[in-house]
Design a protein around this motif. Structure first.
Motif, PDB file in Angstrom:
ATOM      1  N   THR A 170     -28.834 -12.715 -11.993  1.00  0.00           N
ATOM      2  CA  THR A 170     -28.215 -11.370 -11.894  1.00  0.00           C
ATOM      3  C   THR A 170     -29.246 -10.355 -11.381  1.00  0.00           C
ATOM      4  N   GLU A 195     -22.155 -15.573 -12.091  1.00  0.00           N
ATOM      5  CA  GLU A 195     -21.304 -16.307 -13.038  1.00  0.00           C
ATOM      6  C   GLU A 195     -20.311 -17.203 -12.294  1.00  0.00           C
ATOM      7  N   ARG A 201     -24.671  -4.924 -18.414  1.00  0.00           N
ATOM      8  CA  ARG A 201     -25.635  -6.021 -18.510  1.00  0.00           C
ATOM      9  C   ARG A 201     -25.520  -6.724 -19.873  1.00  0.00           C
ATOM     10  N   GLY A 202     -25.627  -8.025 -19.848  1.00  0.00           N
ATOM     11  CA  GLY A 202     -25.471  -8.798 -21.086  1.00  0.00           C
ATOM     12  C   GLY A 202     -24.016  -8.974 -21.499  1.00  0.00           C
ATOM     13  N   SER A 223     -21.667 -11.041 -20.990  1.00  0.00           N
ATOM     14  CA  SER A 223     -21.007 -12.324 -21.275  1.00  0.00           C
ATOM     15  C   SER A 223     -20.716 -12.499 -22.768  1.00  0.00           C
TER      16      SER A 223
HETATM   17  N1  ASP Z   1     -25.496 -12.280 -16.111  1.00  0.00           N
HETATM   18  C1  ASP Z   1     -25.249 -10.984 -16.712  1.00  0.00           C
HETATM   19  C2  ASP Z   1     -26.564 -10.273 -16.965  1.00  0.00           C
HETATM   20  O1  ASP Z   1     -27.625 -10.816 -16.686  1.00  0.00           O
HETATM   21  C3  ASP Z   1     -24.411 -11.081 -17.955  1.00  0.00           C
HETATM   22  C4  ASP Z   1     -25.013 -11.849 -19.103  1.00  0.00           C
HETATM   23  O2  ASP Z   1     -25.972 -12.583 -18.915  1.00  0.00           O
HETATM   24  O3  ASP Z   1     -24.493 -11.733 -20.216  1.00  0.00           O
HETATM   25  O4  ASP Z   1     -26.550  -9.147 -17.401  1.00  0.00           O
END
Ligand code: ASP
Ligand code: ADP
Ligand code: MG
Length: 440
Positions: free
Chosen positions: A43, A115, A192-193, A195
């Motif tokens: 990402t 993703e 971000r984050g 998932s």
């Molecule tokens: N790939 C995305 C990120 O790095 C979502 C995740 O990892 O949860 O923010």
């Protein structure tokens, strides 16, 4: 049915993907719904590929292609499985280069490829292991959001759509975390984050027995282990505690992860892909028995804005005017402290000392804006019953010559937040961890 979400490091290499898939297969009788992040680091690379494409630089694209190709080859999968996605990515990047323009909407499309590729790779590997599997995007699965690109909020309609589309499948589903569609079918991302949040939304939609978040540490710990070397794993936490910790910067969970789970009272279990035997942390409605303090979180890049005005004295409606400015500009505020003549507010760093914010607030009083601060947040269900704790917190910090710029006890009364200078943040978090957790 259970949801099993695997973060970037759990799918960061061929070895990690093999571990992840064996964990899934070991739980096959529980009917897992797998949710995956992009391969570790992808990402970030996608974001830089979009930014550099504006000036015609395509180097990051090469790295993105190579990383995927290497993993696919090490797993002995069809070398072409993500060619379509990588070609589409290249076309989108060329569009940015051609137009010299990068909108938030395009950035969401670019970020979605991480993703979309990882889910296809993992579904193919699970199929190769004899478990017929298919990749689903967040939108195939039914997640729908508003149109706030880069930080979209899911809509409650998602749950019925997920139930309709995702129950009674005859394949093992591997769903992309982080990405969804808005009502117009445009790609959005959940921040971000995100998932983790996808896992929780899917869990509610399918009525899962458990939402599992598989990561690279042994569970939710009393502090980020990268900051406090003596941090330890919490066996259980309440939904309230986990929400506060996540909201105030504990990167282990996306800030909104707990929100959907609470709706149906589904336990969220945080476990380590690289130590699967370990129980991890179970986040539930209320703990059986707990510590006064569960953990310390640290949020960096915090901006503090103070508005001073003698007009505030005895004047009603002043604070609502201040909040209207943030409301109109769609900026969320974290902490608030007021005195007779001033109001101090903290904002997330990416808003910084924005010109439009300062200009609007200056109509209400004298404005001071300072960036590069941090919020340290002490969280625990026991805080509300422990009147002496605030004194200990303040003493631990100030006796080490760190200046507390703001202090606030959240309305939920299970957190105490302190604002300190960014450069004092790690020291302050360690001092509080030693004083409140390690000594207990
Ligand atoms: N790939 C995305 C990120 O790095 C979502 C995740 O990892 O949860 O923010
Ligand atoms: P993933 O890619 O699996 O989603 P993240 O990097 O987003 O993983 O989150 C895991 C990281 O969160 C850990 O490696 C750890 O450094 C960090 N972290 C921050 N606060 C905490 C905490 N309280 N407990 C555990 N880990 C934490
Ligand atoms: Mg994460």
């Amino acid at each position: 049915m259970i949801v099993m979400k695997f973060g970037g490091s759990s799918v960061g290499s061929a070895e990690a993907i093999k571990k992840t898939c064996s964990i899934v297969i070991n739980n096959i009788e529980k009917q897992p719904y797998v949710v995956v992040s992009a391969l570790s680091g992808i990402t970030d690379l996608l974001i830089s590929s979009a930014k550099t494409a504006k000036s015609g630089d395509m180097e990051a694209l090469g790295k993105i292609k190579d990383t995927h190709k290497e993993v696919i080859s090490a797993l002995n999968l069809d070398p072409k499985i993500v060619d379509q996605e990588l070609e589409e990515l290249e076309t989108t990047l060329k569009g940015i280069a051609y137009l010299h323009e990068l909108t938030d909407r395009t950035m969401d499309t670019i970020m979605s490829f991480g993703e979309r590729c990882s889910s296809k790779i993992i579904a193919a590997y699970l199929t190769a292991q004899g478990h017929k599997s298919s990749a689903f995007t967040g939108w195939d699965a039914g997640i729908i959001t508003d149109s706030v690109h880069k930080n979209a909020s899911y809509l409650a309609d998602s749950y019925d759509r997920i139930a309709e589309r995702m129950k009674n499948l005859d394949v093992l589903p591997v769903i992309t975390g982080f990405i969804a569609h808005d009502a117009d079918g445009e790609i959005t991302t959940l921040g971000r984050g995100g998932s983790d949040l996808t896992a929780s939304i899917i869990g509610v939609g399918i009525d899962a027995d458990e939402i599992q978040i598989w990561t690279d540490v042994d569970g939710v710990m009393t502090c980020d282990p990268r900051i406090c070397s003596n941090a330890r794993t919490l066996p259980t936490m309440s939904f309230r505690e986990a929400s506060e910790l996540a909201y105030f910067g504990a990167k282990i969970l996306h800030p909104k992860t707990i929100q959907p789970a609470v709706k149906k009272n589904i336990p969220v279990v945080v476990k380590n892909t690289f130590n699967p035997e370990f129980d991890g942390t179970r986040v539930i409605e209320s703990k059986v028995k707990g510590n006064t303090i569960s953990g310390i979180a640290l949020k960096r890049n915090v901006t503090v804005i103070t508005i001073v005005s003698s007009r505030m004295l005895d004047a009603h409606g002043f604070i609502s005017k201040i909040f209207k400015v943030f409301d109109d500009l769609k900026i969320s505020v974290d902490m608030v402290a007021t005195s007779e003549v001033s109001v101090s507010i903290t904002l997330d760093g990416e808003n910084g000392c924005r010109y439009d914010v300062i200009a609007e607030l200056s109509k209400l009083g004298e404005v001071k804006c300072e960036s590069d601060n941090a919020i340290i947040c002490v969280v625990g269900d026991g805080i509300e019953d422990n009147p002496r704790l605030k004194g200990r917190i303040i003493n631990a910090i100030t006796s080490n010559d760190i200046i507390i710029k703001m202090i606030s006890q959240g309305a939920s009364s299970i957190n105490v937040g302190l604002v300190v200078k960014g450069s004092d943040a790690e020291k302050a978090a360690k001092l509080l961890h030693d004083e409140l957790i390690d000594s207990e």
